[in-house]
Enzyme design. Structure first.
Site, PDB file in Angstrom:
ATOM      1  N   LYS A  31      -7.121  -3.627  -2.793  1.00 43.67           N
ATOM      2  CA  LYS A  31      -6.475  -4.931  -2.691  1.00 43.67           C
ATOM      3  C   LYS A  31      -7.351  -6.081  -3.191  1.00 43.67           C
ATOM      4  CE  LYS A  31      -2.453  -3.816  -0.990  1.00 43.67           C
ATOM      5  NZ  LYS A  31      -1.250  -4.021  -1.832  1.00 43.67           N
TER       6      LYS A  31
ATOM      7  N   GLU B 181       0.971 -12.398   2.691  1.00 48.70           N
ATOM      8  CA  GLU B 181       1.680 -11.499   3.598  1.00 48.70           C
ATOM      9  C   GLU B 181       0.840 -10.238   3.695  1.00 48.70           C
ATOM     10  OE1 GLU B 181       2.289 -11.595   0.384  1.00 48.70           O
ATOM     11  OE2 GLU B 181       1.984  -9.464  -0.045  1.00 48.70           O
TER      12      GLU B 181
ATOM     13  N   SER C 253      -6.775   4.928  -2.759  1.00 48.74           N
ATOM     14  CA  SER C 253      -6.648   3.461  -2.788  1.00 48.74           C
ATOM     15  C   SER C 253      -7.332   2.754  -1.630  1.00 48.74           C
ATOM     16  CB  SER C 253      -5.165   3.090  -2.820  1.00 48.74           C
ATOM     17  OG  SER C 253      -4.495   3.697  -1.730  1.00 48.74           O
TER      18      SER C 253
END
Lengths: 401, 275
Positions: free
Chosen positions: A93, A115, A382
């Site tokens: 991220k 969010e 990830s």
């Protein structure tokens, strides 16, 4: 002319998907962001700054690790893990957040909103906001707050206000609704860092570009290690940013097979899942046209997944397009399959994957054994699973009873 | 005047009276089909000049808590696009003059089939559409097709819409311009009257369409203040609150109509003395 990688048109459409379906109040902001991003992309200073933060702050490049024990375990394809979980904050991220906050700074914005579902994007956003001295508000559904407590505390430590969202099922979709309501109210000082390859144009393309560092590195690394392109790529998909980041630099390499793994929850046939492509139909939500879980009257359905980060009823529009083009194969795995793969990864490799990434590993478990030993498979790991300890403990406790 | 739309006729008549239009918003099917239909039917007699009828949507990102809850009540009671159009058809059996504008988000229309929806709406004698998340950049999706079906397509002009963007925004607009003077969701704070006058003045340089002001107007006094400058005043959240707070369906109907009566009185006061 690249067949798949340069398909975006001037209205932000990938074929019929994507676009800018937002209220008029936001339209000028989105156009301004697009103009700024177009300039920044061509600006060598911006690119240098981005590269600097990716290296010294995020810790890139992330390793491409030969998972020898997993390879032996499955007994087929040669498995490489792209170790995004080793990044600062523990997931892919931050690749996107660092890019967007540099844009926010260029635009003179002082307040950041985001969010979050699993909390990884919220943590990454709170992190870069702290680093750049900006105030930060993160919207998070109450269901997710409950199942991702460690990340809530991390965000607070980093100085962010975490606002609980009670509407809907209190998950990622509802958090995104609230973030959009905040943005439409605070238009002057606020920059909205969307965490995935969704939302109105330019977000899907911009987030993809910031995440494409994953695929560019993997491409160089596999050439260094194996002297050739991989045969297949596998990544999990909620909104789809880690997958898009890994896939994009390989899209025009016809021989590279790509598999996106959606969250099948309790099984697509049960209706309790988050597999937008495998169980949804096209619609318009959160600024873009894409495949959505919805009823026959266009009301958005609730998604279900044990993984909070995949618990979203939509998917990035570029994935919707690639799905219809047949370039990427989109499959789904269930909660049970993901949990099984989660444990295999822990025990075979000593790596605790995020529940999101465990979905990719579950698909590996299905495919790898059937493939020859010289099949090179790159899997996006990830994120790391520290945040998921409570969910996994609950699940395993439930199963053993 | 045969070719003039109901909205055109309505605004022309009010202009002759030197009175701003009262535009009332309620969500279709809130709190249930029968009650909502009774509220709808009684709006013109209570003083509504134009009716905005909300198409409920599960994820109304431009709406504040009042209209979010209204949409949920409507959906829980089983409201659908087909039932919304059925309500308009029923209304038209007794009223052929009050314009009805359907307001909502694109997905329910898209899922219904945009072309089919426009055609069914036109046949139900709907007068126009306000689709919050269809900016002029996507005019080919529904705005231009709506016009072909004889439906007006209203646009919102907002505080972030600058002069450069207005020609694009207004280019294919018809019916009236919905002027939002505060950034935010529905049910937010009321705009101040001075900035209202300025903003309307700027808009008038770009359009001959009537200008309606909405977002944040809750009572007759505020409506009169804003209506002094605008061609229409939109009240939504305050009406929807009447439905939320009502203890019985009958109370919901009566209190919604009472508020409309008060607001209509405000419309008569808006330009008193300035005629």
């Amino acid at each position: 002319m690249p067949q798949y990688s340069m398909h975006l048109d001037a209205n932000g459409l990938f074929g019929r998907f994507g676009g800018r379906f937002v209220a008029e109040t936001l339209m000028p902001l989105i156009l301004e962001l697009q103009a700024e991003y177009d300039t920044a992309r061509e600006d060598a200073d911006f690119q240098r700054l981005l590269a600097y933060f990716q290296r010294d702050y995020v810790g890139r490049p992330s390793p491409l690790y030969f998972a020898e024990r997993l390879t032996e375990h499955f007994g087929g394809a040669k498995l490489y893990l792209k170790r995004e979980e080793l990044n600062h904050t523990g997931a892919h991220k931050i690749n996107n957040c660092i890019g967007q906050i540099l844009l926010a700074k260029r635009m003179g914005k002082t307040r950041i909103i985001a969010e979050t579902g699993a909390g990884m994007h919220g943590v990454a956003t709170a992190t870069v906001a702290a680093r750049f001295g900006m105030s930060c508000v993160v919207y998070m559904g109450t269901t997710d707050i409950e199942r991702q407590q460690p990340n809530v505390f991390r965000m607070k430590l980093l100085g962010a206000d975490v606002i609980p969202v009670t509407t809907g099922t209190g998950t990622l979709k509802d958090a995104m609704n609230e973030a959009l309501r905040d943005w439409v109210t605070n238009v002057d000082d606020t920059f909205y860092i969307i965490g995935t390859v969704a939302g109105p144009h330019p977000y899907p393309a911009m987030v993809r570009d910031f995440q494409a560092v994953i695929g560019r590195e993997a491409r160089m690394q596999i050439f260094e290690k194996e002297g050739r392109l991989p045969d297949s790529l596998i990544a999990c998909i909620g909104g789809g940013s880690n997958a898009m980041g890994l896939f994009h630099p390989f899209l025009d390499d016809d021989m590279v097979e790509m598999i996106g793994v959606e969250a099948g929850g309790k099984g697509v046939e049960t209706g309790k899942h988050a597999a937008s492509l495998n169980g949804g139909v096209p619609g318009v939500l959160h600024g873009n046209r894409t495949y959505l879980l919805q009823d026959g009257d266009g009301q958005i359905s609730d998604a279900h997944s044990i993984s909070a980060g995949l618990d979203y009823p939509g998917i990035g529009p570029e994935h919707a397009w690639l799905h219809e083009q047949g370039r990427v194969d989109y499959v789904s795995v269930t909660d049970d399959e993901a949990l099984e793969a989660f444990q295999v990864c822990c025990r075979q490799e000593g790596i605790i994957p995020a529940l999101e990434s465990a979905h990719a590993l579950a698909e590996v478990a299905k495919r790898a054994p059937t493939l020859p030993h010289d099949h090179l498979m790159v899997v996006s790991l990830s994120g790391r699973g520290d945040k998921d300890m409570v969910s996994v403990a609950d699940y395993l406790g439930e199963k053993s009873q | 005047m045969n070719n003039a739309s109901r909205l055109d006729r309505c605004f022309a008549a009010l202009k002759a009276e030197n009175r701003p239009a009262l535009v009332t918003y309620v969500t279709a099917g809130d709190p249930g089909f029968e009650t909502s239909l009774e509220i709808l039917k009684g709006l013109p007699a209570a003083g509504a000049d134009v009716i905005e009828f909300g198409i409920p949507f599960s994820d109304p990102v431009a709406d504040g808590p009042a209209i979010q809850k209204a949409a949920l009540r409507a959906l829980e009671s089983g409201q659908t696009q087909a039932r919304t159009l059925e309500m308009v058809r029923t209304f038209r059996q007794q009223n052929t003059e009050t314009p009805i504008v359907l307001m909502g988000y694109y997905n329910p229309i898209y899922r219904y089939g945009a072309e089919r929806f426009l055609s069914d709406a036109a046949r139900a004698s709907v007068d126009g559409l306000i689709v919050i998340d269809l900016p002029p950049e996507h005019d080919d999706e529904s705005c231009l097709p709506a016009t072909e079906h004889g439906l007006d397509f209203m646009r919102l002009a907002t505080p972030t819409t600058d002069a450069n963007r207005l020609p694009k925004l207004l280019g294919n607009a018809s019916g009236f311009i919905y002027c939002v003077l505060v950034t935010g969701v529905t049910g937010c704070n009321m705009p101040n009257p001075e900035s209202t006058e300025q903003a309307i003045g700027k808009l008038r340089e770009h359009t001959h369409l009537p200008i309606a002001v909405g977002f944040g107007i809750r009572n007759a006094e505020q409506a009169a203040e804003i209506g002094h400058f605008s061609d229409a005043v939109v009240v939504g959240s305050a009406l929807v609150d009447c439905i939320e707070y009502a203890v019985t369906p009958q109370v919901a109907i009566v209190s919604a109509h009472n508020l409309v009566r008060e607001l209509a009185e405000g419309m008569f006061q808006a330009r008193a003395g300035s005629a």
